[in-house]
Each structure stands twice: as C-alpha cells, then as structure tokens.
Design an enzyme around this catalytic site. Structure first.
Site, PDB file in Angstrom:
ATOM      1  N   HIS A  36      -7.915  -5.031  -0.838  1.00  0.00           N
ATOM      2  CA  HIS A  36      -6.668  -4.337  -0.545  1.00  0.00           C
ATOM      3  C   HIS A  36      -5.733  -5.193   0.295  1.00  0.00           C
ATOM      4  O   HIS A  36      -4.529  -4.963   0.310  1.00  0.00           O
ATOM      5  CB  HIS A  36      -6.967  -3.018   0.163  1.00  0.00           C
ATOM      6  CG  HIS A  36      -5.762  -2.128   0.263  1.00  0.00           C
ATOM      7  ND1 HIS A  36      -4.992  -1.796  -0.839  1.00  0.00           N
ATOM      8  CD2 HIS A  36      -5.186  -1.514   1.328  1.00  0.00           C
ATOM      9  CE1 HIS A  36      -4.000  -1.006  -0.451  1.00  0.00           C
ATOM     10  NE2 HIS A  36      -4.093  -0.832   0.854  1.00  0.00           N
ATOM     11  N   SER A  72       0.844  -1.190   0.000  1.00  0.00           N
ATOM     12  CA  SER A  72       0.000   0.000   0.000  1.00  0.00           C
ATOM     13  C   SER A  72       0.884   1.246   0.000  1.00  0.00           C
ATOM     14  O   SER A  72       1.668   1.431  -0.927  1.00  0.00           O
ATOM     15  CB  SER A  72      -0.954  -0.043   1.198  1.00  0.00           C
ATOM     16  OG  SER A  72      -1.935   0.954   1.091  1.00  0.00           O
TER      17      SER A  72
END
Length: 679
Positions: free
Chosen positions: A654, A539
């Site tokens: 994610h 991320s």
C-alpha cells in the site's frame, strides 16, 4: 476473464492475471517513456534517493530494556538491517550497532522478495536477557506477512522443527504472553477470517504444539472488522484484553481472565480505551453522558481501572477540546502522561501526573513551539524516559530525548537537504461552501509570482496532516521553484473527532468541498492559477483526487492519484474494503448508494467533460486497496478519450514502494509529471 455489461473493465481486478498484467506492463512502458527517460528525470531520481539512503539520516530507535532497536535501509542494504545498540553508544555520532538481521542476505539465501514489516521483542524480568523476537516479513510489501521466531542470542531464525513459532502468509495478529506462549489470530481455514480479511478468532498457542491445536479463547462475528487478544506484561498489572472491532471506529472490549471469563469494559464503543497500571483512559469520539455530566467528543477522561470495572463512574477530565484546540496524541511513561495537543494545527506539549491529591499539570521544557512535535517512544514499564521528534516544512527533524521533570536534550539532528533560505511558511484559512474555515499551509519563495503549485490532501479516518520536513519534496519540487500546499480538510483529525465525523458517510462531500475551497483560495490570493495548480493524494487521498478530477476539473491543471479507492460501487468487495464501510457507507444499501454514487469517481467519468491530465499510480502487491481501482479508472478515462498516464509498481504494497530505489522512482515520477504539465 470476468465481464460485466455495467463494468467492462472488471477483468482488470484479476490482480496477477496474464491479461491484466500485460495491460499493466504496456501502460508502464508508455509512462516511463514519456516521463522517466530524460537526463533530468534520472538526476532527480538520483537526488531523491540520496535523501533516502544517506547515512546522515536520524536512525530512529525503539527502547526495549537496555537496548535501542532500529531498522535501517541505505544504498548498500537495500532491503535493510535490523540492529540494536546501547544508549551510551547511540549518543555518539557513530553508534556501535549489533546486526541482528541482514534482510538482503536472508532474501538472497531464501530466494524471496522479503520486505521488512515489524519485530516484537519479548521483554523479560531481566530486560538485559532478551532472547526472542517475533519478526514479520512481507512478500513485496503486502499487508499479509509471514511471522517467524528469531533467537536474538544466536542471531538466527528458530525453525518450527526446533519449536519455533511460525505463521504462513496472512494478515495475522500475534503477540507474546511468555517465552513459550503467544496469543494468535490468523488464517486457519474457512471461518477463521472476517469479511474484511482479518482474524475472526484468537487462540492461546503453546510452543511445540500444532497451530490447529491452539485453544480458542475469543471470537467475533464474520461481519466484524477483526477480533484480537493481547497480554499486558506490566509487572504487578499482568492481564489479558480482548476486543471485537465491530467496525473501523467501534469496538467491544473485555478483560479476559485466565479461565476464559470475559469482564466487559463498559466504555462507549466508539471511544478509544486503554489501560496503564491502575488507570483507565477513555478518549471520546462522540458526546458521552455519564453521572449527569455530558463529555464532548474529543475529551480525555481518566478513571481507576478496577473501580470502573466494578461499576464506579468517577471520571477525571484530563483534556477538553475547544473550537481551536484538539488532542492529537497521549502516551504514558511509567508515572506520567504526555499530551500533544493541536491549536489550529500547531502542536503543544504538556505533562499530566496522577497523585494522591489528584492530577497535576506541567510543561515540557526545551520543546520548540515553532515546529511540529510528536512522541515516538517511551519506556512505559520501568522509567519516565521519552523520545520526541520535532520538525517543520523547512526545519529538518530533531530527535529529542529526556525524562519527565528534567531538561530535554537534542540527541540527533537531521541534515538540511535543500536550500530553504528564501522559502517561507504561512498558514491561511479558506471558506468552504457551508461557511466552515479550512486551514492550510503554504510553502513558497518569498514574494514569488503565481506559479506551479502542488496541493496535497487526505481528509479521512481522523488522520491529521501536520507540518513535517521532506528532503525529497524539497529537492523534487521546492528547489525547482514550485509552491507546496497542505490542506487540513474535514475527515482528518486536526480539530479532533468532530472534524472527522462531519465528513463520514453522507457528509463525505464536505471533505471534497473543503479541498476545492482551498484550491479556489490559492487562486484568489494570487499564489497560483488554475492551470498551474496540481493536486496529489494517496489511498483515501486518492479517492479525493478522483473526485477532484471528475467533479472539480476546472480548478486544476494536473492531478496525481496514488494507490486510490475509485470504484465505490465495489470497494467493500475488494480486499480490506469491507472494513471501511463505517467511513464511507454501504453501497449495497440503496439509500447509502444514493450519496456514494454521486461522487464515486469511476461511475462519474464523463466523455463530454474536459479533465486535466492525470497520473494514476498503484502497486500490484497492494493487498489493502485493490489495484483494480486504479487500473479500471485509467482504462475508463482512456476509453473515453481523456489524457491519463498510468504506472503500477509490481511490488510495494500500500505504500507503493518496497525499497528506497522504488520510492525514489515513484516520487520523481510524480514531481516530473506535475512540473512538466503545470509549466
């Protein structure tokens, strides 16, 4: 397909386009053939999955009245079980769980790829009579969810035809007011979402009425990150709150009356503000001068809620930071405030108690200072009960339970998943380019010679990287003889807001310089060599990895870049990217693009520069960080002749994985790539 002379890989942003997915499948096949078809890989994946699936794990639970709720996945229940038990049963080695939702069964019956997201149980005046919950399910692990009402007594979903609350797939915000009413923000058509893709409006929705007929009670601007309304059900202190998240770190807050009036809560917009019973807590993120006193960033202040709304500014300092100490966590029980502080990234716990003569302080007895401890649950409505989790790099998790003022007990203990007999943990400090001391932890065999080393980092959004036990890391890396390092670089929260704000926007380069400083220090100390040093991050940490690759390639022998941001020219145009401009800046502003463009990995790939091998991974179903970042970076590196390996999980969101099998594969792939490359 979309084309752009400045970005020939723009077509890869078409998430589910046939051409893009053909590209993904071809690259997946190459990576699997290279790293995931050996007997060694199969065994490693199996051993990591054993850690994820074992029944010996701690079944962490959340108390709601007399019930402890838990979500559980294992080899038999791949998608998971939502279940509950009583405290008396939970104390035993084999609790008697009441199965509420078997998600594997639901997914099979409905032919949907459901992944569990969350559940909100409606607490009633008689907590034993809990009959309703709002359950959020994701398709493939995306942030967008479908919300469905669930009947706890019948153990079945309540369909809309029978008056059940239901929201189609969206990044929704919903919460109970009472059994027949909720506050809701969701995608109801044009104008209902912000530019970041989150709810712009909030409405009061009554059971049995159409969502379109719900009465709007609050709204924000399109440029906001989100707008939301929620209800505090604490007996005697029932009230509604409304908030506009102007950007990722700044909010405008109100108390919302029953007739729709908004009373401002006039605290600094960048502060964290919360109410509990008669108290208002304000945790500053920047210096705040009030009543002739300047409170530093990272302070925790208390005021009487009603007095503060009436204009009084009598504040009590509950915590003030210093050069080494910051506030990591603060959580209310009914009558007490639990504080978790960090002193050079090592946790300490204490209790603050308001009384007629002011606030008093006491220790939490029975909590080891040799491990990292955090509060995982409290009963803030009816008692002073709390649950803590304590672990370290070499110390498996212990679930602690107690009541303020009473001894803490070890309720459950996780097993040891790897042999740590000859492993040690040490903390060191590197010196960054501007002279700042950067702490980092090293986990390695005692007296080991320089060898394969994995350096992990994040450095953003005020997230602290604290010591924690990982059986998968132990089996996948430490047992093989690898060294593991965690860098506590700026951008994180290890030293409070100041550690984070230094690396915002034009200061982003400081986080990168810090990580590079740790890499150099590891070589200087003889822990490893540059060719044996690997780096990993996901991320925002994936952005960090992209910068290490393009700006500091000589420091590393291999890099694993996961669910990353990499094209900072377009990040704000993709999915939730607009919500992060307070962190990185606005690339459409020439002055801000000047500093963003210097480090944006996608724009800084150089055909003539030597890069270490890199593994880039992402998920098709990641609707937070667009998979186009990873795809385009891999394509550009490949076009320019650099060694790049790519894997994209078709599911996973994610987090990169939708179940334990996918998570074990993803972890094993990273460790196998690093081990082979660094050796």
């Amino acid at each position: 397909m979309a084309t752009d002379p400045q970005d020939p890989h723009l077509w890869l942003e078409d998430v589910t386009g046939d051409a893009a997915l053909d590209w993904v499948r071809a690259h997946n096949a190459d990576t699997v053939a290279e790293y995931a078809e050996s007997a060694e890989f199969t065994d490693l994946q199996r051993r990591i999955r054993e850690v994820l699936d074992t029944d010996a794990r701690i079944p962490y639970a959340r108390r709601r009245g007399p019930w402890l709720y838990n979500f559980w996945r294992d080899a038999e229940h791949v998608r998971g079980l939502w279940r509950r038990t009583t405290m008396d049963s939970y104390r035993t080695d084999s609790p008697d769980w009441e199965i509420l939702v078997d998600l594997d069964e639901v997914a099979r019956d409905e032919d949907e790829n459901w992944v569990w997201s969350s559940a909100q149980v409606l607490r009633t005046e008689d907590d034993a009579d809990q009959t309703r919950a709002l359950i959020s399910l994701s398709r493939g692990g995306a942030d967008a969810v479908v919300v469905r009402e669930f009947d706890l007594a019948r153990r079945e979903f309540v369909v809309p035809e029978d008056g059940g609350f239901f929201l189609p797939e969206a990044k929704s915000d919903i919460g109970w007011i009472d059994v027949d009413t909720v506050y809701v923000g969701t995608d109801t058509g044009p104008g209902s979402l912000t530019d970041s893709g989150y709810p712009r409006t909030a409405a009061r929705w009554h059971r049995g009425t159409a969502l379109d007929d719900a009465v709007t009670v609050f709204e924000g601007d399109h440029a906001d990150v989100a707008a939301s309304v929620w209800y505090d059900r604490t007996p005697g202190f029932e009230r509604s709150f409304a908030e506009r998240a102007v950007d990722f770190f700044t909010s405008i807050r109100y108390e919302l009356s029953g007739d729709g009036d908004l009373t401002p809560i006039d605290a600094p917009g960048d502060a964290r503000v919360s109410a509990h019973r008669e108290w208002l807590l304000i945790r500053t993120r920047s210096p705040w001068t009030v009543g002739g006193t300047t409170h530093p960033a990272g302070a925790l202040l208390a005021a009487r809620y009603a007095d503060f709304l009436d204009g009084a500014r009598e504040l009590t300092v509950l915590f003030a930071p210093d050069e080494h100490t910051s506030l990591e966590q603060y959580v209310w029980t009914r009558n007490h405030l639990l504080l978790v502080t960090l002193s050079d990234v090592q946790t300490r716990m204490r209790v603050l108690t308001p009384g007629p003569d002011g606030w008093t302080e006491s220790a939490v007895d029975g909590v080891s200072e040799l491990t990292s401890t955090d509060v995982i649950d409290v009963d803030s409505i009816t008692s002073d009960e709390f649950f803590l989790n304590s672990s370290g790099y070499l110390t498996p998790s212990t679930l602690l339970h107690g009541y303020v003022g009473e001894p803490v007990e070890a309720l459950k203990q996780a097993p040891t998943f790897f042999d740590a007999a000859d492993l040690t943990v040490a903390q060191h400090f590197a010196t960054s380019d501007d002279g700042t001391r950067i702490p980092y932890f090293v986990v390695r065999r005692d007296g080991a010679a320089p060898g394969p080393t994995l350096l992990y980092g994040y450095g953003g959004f005020e997230n602290s990287m604290l010591p924690a036990y990982s059986g998968g890391l132990g089996r996948g890396w430490l047992e093989r003889g690898g060294t593991y390092v965690v860098a506590n670089i700026r951008g994180g929260g290890e030293y409070g807001p100041r550690w984070h704000t230094q690396a915002l926007k034009a200061g982003r380069h400081l986080a990168f310089e810090d990580f590079a400083a740790v890499a150099r220090d590891l070589v200087a100390r003889g822990v490893t060599t540059a060719s044996q040093l690997g780096a990993q991050g996901g991320s925002n940490g994936g952005l960090l990895m992209g910068v290490m690759l393009t700006r500091y390639p000589k420091l590393f022998g291999a890099i694993v870049c996961q669910v990353p941001l990499l094209d900072m020219r377009r990040y704000h145009l993709l999915l939730a990217g607009a919500s992060w401009m307070a962190e990185y800046g606005d690339p459409d502003d020439p002055a801000q693009w000047e500093y963003i463009g210097r480090y944006s990995p996608y724009q800084n790939v150089d055909a003539d520069r030597a890069y270490p091998p890199v593994l880039i991974t992402t998920s098709t179903r990641d609707d937070r960080v667009h998979p186009g970042h990873a795809r385009k970076m891999a394509a550009r590196l490949e076009d320019l002749g650099h060694e790049v390996h790519y894997y994209e999980n078709i599911e996973g969101g994610h987090g990169g994985a939708a179940d334990n099998a996918q998570l074990a594969f993803k972890s094993a792939l990273a460790y196998e790539f690093l081990w082979r490359t660094l050796n």
